[in-house]
Design a protein around this motif. Structure first.
Motif, PDB file in Angstrom:
ATOM      1  N   PRO A  41       7.415  -2.372  -0.306  1.00  0.00           N
ATOM      2  CA  PRO A  41       7.630  -1.911  -1.691  1.00  0.00           C
ATOM      3  C   PRO A  41       7.741  -3.085  -2.660  1.00  0.00           C
ATOM      4  O   PRO A  41       8.483  -4.043  -2.405  1.00  0.00           O
ATOM      5  N   GLY A  42       6.975  -3.010  -3.737  1.00  0.00           N
ATOM      6  CA  GLY A  42       7.024  -4.033  -4.760  1.00  0.00           C
ATOM      7  C   GLY A  42       6.303  -5.320  -4.418  1.00  0.00           C
ATOM      8  O   GLY A  42       6.358  -6.282  -5.184  1.00  0.00           O
ATOM      9  N   LYS A  43       5.611  -5.336  -3.285  1.00  0.00           N
ATOM     10  CA  LYS A  43       4.907  -6.542  -2.863  1.00  0.00           C
ATOM     11  C   LYS A  43       3.423  -6.254  -2.699  1.00  0.00           C
ATOM     12  O   LYS A  43       2.998  -5.115  -2.566  1.00  0.00           O
ATOM     13  N   GLU A  44       2.647  -7.336  -2.680  1.00  0.00           N
ATOM     14  CA  GLU A  44       1.218  -7.198  -2.473  1.00  0.00           C
ATOM     15  C   GLU A  44       0.933  -6.949  -0.989  1.00  0.00           C
ATOM     16  O   GLU A  44       1.713  -7.308  -0.108  1.00  0.00           O
ATOM     17  N   ARG A  45      -0.232  -6.359  -0.753  1.00  0.00           N
ATOM     18  CA  ARG A  45      -0.668  -6.155   0.626  1.00  0.00           C
ATOM     19  C   ARG A  45      -0.933  -7.518   1.257  1.00  0.00           C
ATOM     20  O   ARG A  45      -1.575  -8.385   0.651  1.00  0.00           O
ATOM     21  N   GLU A  46      -0.438  -7.701   2.468  1.00  0.00           N
ATOM     22  CA  GLU A  46      -0.592  -8.999   3.119  1.00  0.00           C
ATOM     23  C   GLU A  46      -1.214  -8.871   4.505  1.00  0.00           C
ATOM     24  O   GLU A  46      -1.027  -7.874   5.211  1.00  0.00           O
ATOM     25  N   PHE A  47      -1.936  -9.893   4.857  1.00  0.00           N
ATOM     26  CA  PHE A  47      -2.604  -9.964   6.146  1.00  0.00           C
ATOM     27  C   PHE A  47      -1.588 -10.059   7.273  1.00  0.00           C
ATOM     28  O   PHE A  47      -0.580 -10.764   7.156  1.00  0.00           O
ATOM     29  N   VAL A  48      -1.879  -9.349   8.373  1.00  0.00           N
ATOM     30  CA  VAL A  48      -1.032  -9.412   9.558  1.00  0.00           C
ATOM     31  C   VAL A  48      -1.814 -10.004  10.739  1.00  0.00           C
ATOM     32  O   VAL A  48      -1.380 -10.980  11.341  1.00  0.00           O
ATOM     33  N   ALA A  49      -2.952  -9.402  11.057  1.00  0.00           N
ATOM     34  CA  ALA A  49      -3.716  -9.852  12.228  1.00  0.00           C
ATOM     35  C   ALA A  49      -5.148  -9.369  12.126  1.00  0.00           C
ATOM     36  O   ALA A  49      -5.433  -8.381  11.453  1.00  0.00           O
ATOM     37  N   THR A  50      -6.022 -10.080  12.826  1.00  0.00           N
ATOM     38  CA  THR A  50      -7.409  -9.663  12.910  1.00  0.00           C
ATOM     39  C   THR A  50      -7.922  -9.871  14.329  1.00  0.00           C
ATOM     40  O   THR A  50      -7.431 -10.752  15.047  1.00  0.00           O
TER      41      THR A  50
END
Length: 125
Positions: A41-50
């Protein structure tokens, strides 16, 4: 066109584990790199894994050593095993298909498409 559906989220205590699944329909995933992202909430979407078609993987520093991405091409599904969960892992988790070209921008959400609806992960302290 591929459709993705995430599942496996829930409420877990600090230190607990969850395994998320991203099931695909409409097209085989075996030739695509896939990614997991999260948005708090309130944050940008961020990368986790690929994970790439070769099986090679990359992780965000914040989850390295705790999360494992894998794929089962026979089930057309990508997984995210999450161990040693922390309250800061709380977010909606999304999977998506990498549609970029260079492969060097795998951490950029703009290079992904066919996003699923997300699954909520909540880690209590």
């Amino acid at each position: 066109q591929v459709q993705l559906v995430e599942s496996g989220g829930g409420l877990v205590q600090t230190g607990g584990s969850l395994r998320l699944a991203c099931a695909a329909s409409g097209r085989p995933l075996s030739n695509y790199a896939m990614g997991w992202f999260r948005q708090a909430p309130g944050k940008e979407r961020e990368f986790v894994a690929t994970i790439r078609p070769s099986g090679s993987t990359d992780y965000a520093d914040s989850v390295k050593g705790r999360f494992t991405i894998s794929r089962d091409n026979t089930k057309n599904t990508v997984y995210l095993q999450m161990n040693s969960l922390k309250p800061e892992d709380t977010a909606v988790y999304y999977c998506a298909v990498y549609v970029g070209y260079s492969g060097r921008d795998y951490y950029t959400s703009a290079r992904y498409a066919s996003w699923g609806q997300g699954t909520q992960v909540t880690v209590s302290s």
